[in-house]
Motif scaffolding. Sequence first.
Motif, PDB file in Angstrom:
ATOM      1  N   GLN A  63       0.828  -1.216   0.000  1.00 61.20           N
ATOM      2  CA  GLN A  63       0.000   0.000   0.000  1.00 61.20           C
ATOM      3  C   GLN A  63       0.855   1.256   0.000  1.00 61.20           C
ATOM      4  O   GLN A  63       0.574   2.223  -0.706  1.00 61.20           O
ATOM      5  N   ARG A  64       1.896   1.253   0.807  1.00 61.69           N
ATOM      6  CA  ARG A  64       2.745   2.438   0.929  1.00 61.69           C
ATOM      7  C   ARG A  64       3.527   2.697  -0.357  1.00 61.69           C
ATOM      8  O   ARG A  64       3.690   3.839  -0.774  1.00 61.69           O
ATOM      9  N   ALA A  65       4.005   1.607  -0.973  1.00 61.36           N
ATOM     10  CA  ALA A  65       4.744   1.763  -2.226  1.00 61.36           C
ATOM     11  C   ALA A  65       3.817   2.297  -3.321  1.00 61.36           C
ATOM     12  O   ALA A  65       4.230   3.094  -4.170  1.00 61.36           O
ATOM     13  N   GLU A  66       2.558   1.882  -3.274  1.00 64.38           N
ATOM     14  CA  GLU A  66       1.577   2.394  -4.240  1.00 64.38           C
ATOM     15  C   GLU A  66       1.370   3.898  -4.028  1.00 64.38           C
ATOM     16  O   GLU A  66       1.265   4.666  -4.988  1.00 64.38           O
ATOM     17  N   LEU A  67       1.324   4.322  -2.769  1.00 64.05           N
ATOM     18  CA  LEU A  67       1.185   5.744  -2.465  1.00 64.05           C
ATOM     19  C   LEU A  67       2.414   6.532  -2.930  1.00 64.05           C
ATOM     20  O   LEU A  67       2.291   7.660  -3.406  1.00 64.05           O
ATOM     21  N   VAL A  68       3.600   5.930  -2.766  1.00 64.57           N
ATOM     22  CA  VAL A  68       4.813   6.582  -3.293  1.00 64.57           C
ATOM     23  C   VAL A  68       4.640   6.846  -4.781  1.00 64.57           C
ATOM     24  O   VAL A  68       4.863   7.964  -5.256  1.00 64.57           O
ATOM     25  N   LYS A  69       4.235   5.793  -5.513  1.00 62.99           N
ATOM     26  CA  LYS A  69       4.036   5.950  -6.952  1.00 62.99           C
ATOM     27  C   LYS A  69       3.055   7.079  -7.246  1.00 62.99           C
ATOM     28  O   LYS A  69       3.317   7.936  -8.090  1.00 62.99           O
ATOM     29  N   HIS A  70       1.941   7.060  -6.555  1.00 62.48           N
ATOM     30  CA  HIS A  70       0.907   8.069  -6.803  1.00 62.48           C
ATOM     31  C   HIS A  70       1.439   9.486  -6.570  1.00 62.48           C
ATOM     32  O   HIS A  70       1.263  10.368  -7.408  1.00 62.48           O
ATOM     33  N   HIS A  71       2.099   9.689  -5.446  1.00 62.46           N
ATOM     34  CA  HIS A  71       2.584  11.040  -5.134  1.00 62.46           C
ATOM     35  C   HIS A  71       3.651  11.485  -6.137  1.00 62.46           C
ATOM     36  O   HIS A  71       3.710  12.655  -6.510  1.00 62.46           O
ATOM     37  N   LEU A  72       4.492  10.553  -6.568  1.00 63.72           N
ATOM     38  CA  LEU A  72       5.512  10.905  -7.562  1.00 63.72           C
ATOM     39  C   LEU A  72       4.870  11.244  -8.904  1.00 63.72           C
ATOM     40  O   LEU A  72       5.243  12.217  -9.558  1.00 63.72           O
ATOM     41  N   TRP A  73       3.907  10.438  -9.306  1.00 63.68           N
ATOM     42  CA  TRP A  73       3.226  10.695 -10.577  1.00 63.68           C
ATOM     43  C   TRP A  73       2.562  12.081 -10.579  1.00 63.68           C
ATOM     44  O   TRP A  73       2.606  12.792 -11.571  1.00 63.68           O
ATOM     45  N   VAL A  74       1.934  12.416  -9.460  1.00 60.95           N
ATOM     46  CA  VAL A  74       1.263  13.719  -9.357  1.00 60.95           C
ATOM     47  C   VAL A  74       2.276  14.851  -9.499  1.00 60.95           C
ATOM     48  O   VAL A  74       2.062  15.811 -10.242  1.00 60.95           O
ATOM     49  N   LEU A  75       3.402  14.714  -8.801  1.00 64.67           N
ATOM     50  CA  LEU A  75       4.464  15.734  -8.922  1.00 64.67           C
ATOM     51  C   LEU A  75       4.905  15.880 -10.372  1.00 64.67           C
ATOM     52  O   LEU A  75       5.023  16.990 -10.891  1.00 64.67           O
ATOM     53  N   TRP A  76       5.166  14.742 -10.982  1.00 65.58           N
ATOM     54  CA  TRP A  76       5.704  14.740 -12.356  1.00 65.58           C
ATOM     55  C   TRP A  76       4.723  15.404 -13.330  1.00 65.58           C
ATOM     56  O   TRP A  76       5.086  16.304 -14.077  1.00 65.58           O
ATOM     57  N   THR A  77       3.461  14.965 -13.286  1.00 65.09           N
ATOM     58  CA  THR A  77       2.483  15.461 -14.251  1.00 65.09           C
ATOM     59  C   THR A  77       1.959  16.853 -13.901  1.00 65.09           C
ATOM     60  O   THR A  77       1.823  17.698 -14.779  1.00 65.09           O
ATOM     61  N   ASP A  78       1.672  17.083 -12.635  1.00 68.69           N
ATOM     62  CA  ASP A  78       0.946  18.298 -12.278  1.00 68.69           C
ATOM     63  C   ASP A  78       1.849  19.472 -11.902  1.00 68.69           C
ATOM     64  O   ASP A  78       1.536  20.617 -12.202  1.00 68.69           O
ATOM     65  N   TYR A  79       2.949  19.170 -11.213  1.00 68.61           N
ATOM     66  CA  TYR A  79       3.798  20.283 -10.776  1.00 68.61           C
ATOM     67  C   TYR A  79       4.793  20.720 -11.853  1.00 68.61           C
ATOM     68  O   TYR A  79       4.903  21.894 -12.181  1.00 68.61           O
ATOM     69  N   PHE A  80       5.527  19.755 -12.371  1.00 70.09           N
ATOM     70  CA  PHE A  80       6.616  20.120 -13.287  1.00 70.09           C
ATOM     71  C   PHE A  80       6.097  20.574 -14.652  1.00 70.09           C
ATOM     72  O   PHE A  80       5.155  20.002 -15.203  1.00 70.09           O
ATOM     73  N   GLN A  81       6.728  21.620 -15.162  1.00 63.66           N
ATOM     74  CA  GLN A  81       6.331  22.256 -16.411  1.00 63.66           C
ATOM     75  C   GLN A  81       7.449  22.159 -17.464  1.00 63.66           C
ATOM     76  O   GLN A  81       8.586  21.827 -17.101  1.00 63.66           O
ATOM     77  N   PRO A  82       7.112  22.409 -18.710  1.00 59.99           N
ATOM     78  CA  PRO A  82       8.124  22.308 -19.784  1.00 59.99           C
ATOM     79  C   PRO A  82       9.445  23.011 -19.462  1.00 59.99           C
ATOM     80  O   PRO A  82      10.517  22.473 -19.767  1.00 59.99           O
ATOM     81  N   GLU A  83       9.378  24.188 -18.825  1.00 58.74           N
ATOM     82  CA  GLU A  83      10.657  24.883 -18.545  1.00 58.74           C
ATOM     83  C   GLU A  83      11.523  24.083 -17.564  1.00 58.74           C
ATOM     84  O   GLU A  83      12.751  24.103 -17.647  1.00 58.74           O
ATOM     85  N   HIS A  84      10.865  23.352 -16.640  1.00 59.94           N
ATOM     86  CA  HIS A  84      11.629  22.511 -15.722  1.00 59.94           C
ATOM     87  C   HIS A  84      12.266  21.335 -16.475  1.00 59.94           C
ATOM     88  O   HIS A  84      13.419  20.968 -16.222  1.00 59.94           O
TER      89      HIS A  84
END
Lengths: 157, 157, 157, 157, 157, 157
Positions: free
Chosen positions: B71-92
Amino acid sequence: MKSKIQMTKISNFFYKIIDAGDVWAHCDLFCGVYDPAQARIEAQSVYNAMKIYHMAKDDASKQRVVLIKEQRAELVKHHLWVLWTDYFQPEHAEKFENLHDLFWKATKAAGDAKKSVDPADGQKLIDMIDEIGSIFAATKDGYQYGPVASNMLGQAK
Amino acid sequence: MKSKIQMTKISNFFYKIIDAGDVWAHCDLFCGVYDPAQARIEAQSVYNAMKIYHMAKDDASKQRVVLIKEQRAELVKHHLWVLWTDYFQPEHAEKFENLHDLFWKATKAAGDAKKSVDPADGQKLIDMIDEIGSIFAATKDGYQYGPVASNMLGQAK
Amino acid sequence: MKSKIQMTKISNFFYKIIDAGDVWAHCDLFCGVYDPAQARIEAQSVYNAMKIYHMAKDDASKQRVVLIKEQRAELVKHHLWVLWTDYFQPEHAEKFENLHDLFWKATKAAGDAKKSVDPADGQKLIDMIDEIGSIFAATKDGYQYGPVASNMLGQAK
Amino acid sequence: MKSKIQMTKISNFFYKIIDAGDVWAHCDLFCGVYDPAQARIEAQSVYNAMKIYHMAKDDASKQRVVLIKEQRAELVKHHLWVLWTDYFQPEHAEKFENLHDLFWKATKAAGDAKKSVDPADGQKLIDMIDEIGSIFAATKDGYQYGPVASNMLGQAK
Amino acid sequence: MKSKIQMTKISNFFYKIIDAGDVWAHCDLFCGVYDPAQARIEAQSVYNAMKIYHMAKDDASKQRVVLIKEQRAELVKHHLWVLWTDYFQPEHAEKFENLHDLFWKATKAAGDAKKSVDPADGQKLIDMIDEIGSIFAATKDGYQYGPVASNMLGQAK
Amino acid sequence: MKSKIQMTKISNFFYKIIDAGDVWAHCDLFCGVYDPAQARIEAQSVYNAMKIYHMAKDDASKQRVVLIKEQRAELVKHHLWVLWTDYFQPEHAEKFENLHDLFWKATKAAGDAKKSVDPADGQKLIDMIDEIGSIFAATKDGYQYGPVASNMLGQAK
């Protein structure tokens, strides 16, 4: 890009401290990982959502804000409940006499935040979590709550 | 109990900085709250679970560890995916050329951690998240990743 | 099959009571529907799972029991937390002085039930929920907790 | 506070009955705990939400009601589906010839309740669950559905 | 890499058919998107997990398989229940007389698959979903179930 | 009703192919079942929801659409992330140079679809998933993406 190198340095620094002995306290319980940052992060989302609600120009956007605020406030409640039940122990409840009441009011404040779009209600919730965070820090050697809060304040709308 | 007072002082300090002007950067996107702490916290649970697996004495406890680690490893994946897709932008992505690859490998490392009970695999995952955390900090004025990691290292089994 | 007719009769009976006036108290809060039955039902699953663990003959079945017990105990915690935060009000906390402590211990007992396969730990959890159920009934005119518990006892392994 | 004592008495009473022999039937299946109360409680929330929708004064509150109604109606469906698939057996389907059709219509009624803010649609759903509840009671010695429903009627808006 | 171009061609082809008129039937309901592929995909995971269980060499891996199989079988149940309640209408139930019984047995088969590590039980579940898939296709002009199943058979362990 | 017989024939046909040897490729990884159909189905729901938003006549219906669109777009993101991290391997990333960028943009497009009620944004998302689907098909012998997409196009509003 030098971030890799910088981090490695920081990590080595941390591990030295860890290896050095009993400087860092840690939880004796089963799972053993707790951090009020989890509740604090979601509370910032709740607060920001309240601010955004008033900036949103169309109905569909406002509806999204209400939905996201609901979900985030629910997560605040969950993370607070977990801290209260799983992390805190009888000796803490004895030392911090208002512990139960504080968690009760903080989780009720998260419920109130669901019903409100007034950022002041979001701020009230954040203040209570900050109080919990400082109690948490007082029970855990080496844990710093200050940066947890400041990392969020830097992301306030 | 003086924690309340201490926190209020800290809060006032933060708000002064906030009110002072543009010192603190914040996200321009809709929801606007991101923190690699979320992934880092869950990764610590994964690592600790691996350590506990070898200490557990009965089958039922080992089964629980496997379940919680999953369960925890799944949450790691989820939080990382959110950062990657939602936070980071083309300039990054332009500035940090290995951004995509780093997230790909970090989420794969979380998947590997599900399949393993070797703490070394948990450490590998933590190291990658720490690298992501330092990149995140480099893109956000005033954000400190160091304390996020040290708060967790203090809770390592 | 005459169940339809029987139920209609019962329903009419209930509605007459409702329509009759203020006999039935109800919650003034927003959502307004609470029932300790939710926690009690999941706690029975936890208890039964503990009994079944010792009857299970192969590893895969034991693993399933551990998994289901974990999920059900988590639901117990959730339902108890919701009751504590959302249903109970300051006047209740004043009248039932051990309210906070009772919920704290009951949710901790649900956590303990995750770590144990001893039915005695499941029984301890059920006893605490029954105590909460009787407090709940004492605060809500017309609510009967007895049948809620007996409906479950009839399904005990 | 005398609630503790009262409950203990009630518990002893129940256990005597249990210990007395075969008076209480219980499920022979694996997990073995079922209660139509779960669906009935959520259906009451759906009904209450419909009533509240028309009382709500601002858009944000109405949006919350729609959201909560959607979630609760989904839970109704889930709990009914579980009863239908996991609890009921071929001998029940033979005895209660409309069993499949009743569950189909009841879960469809839960879907209709998502699309409607008319309390009459909520009542229709409740009536069907009450019919299912009385069938359930007819298949399980000692189970009383009446109090389950009356506990909810007392919380109707 | 020419995949982009190929897809564009295929898309144009589809849109021509769509634009051409009434060739493609579509659902008149609210949400309107259904596909038995969802249940079929999860059922393949259940089947593969059963095969993998017997290949797994250590306890931790077996525990993971049991966990994943449980989750996937639950998803099978959910997707089947949604199809049964939301997609199928009275006219379908009239035309396909065994519709209710087929869904009841298929969801029960998903429950049985949770309790078993015998791939034959997984195959029984797949066969029933395939039967549902072919009924679904018979009610929806232009829908092809064959490729849905063959896409999965190609991924069987 | 002859659907049973027809399906059995189809199944036999598939199994013959499977049994024939190495015609069908399959994933060597642990869980081993992947299908871009999962993301494609949810994306169709997102697109249809956008169309329905403009047809909806009352506020409550529009609110439901926003809610369902949000959930479905989140599922699109999840299914795409799983494909990216779990299915695709370094050799694929080498062959399809835009793989990371395509997944990044597709998951960002799912985020954009949450914020929009313009069907054109839904179509953009579908187009990207179709591109991913065709890459997936190119890496898996015997997998047909065409019917997956056409099964959905037939259900477009």
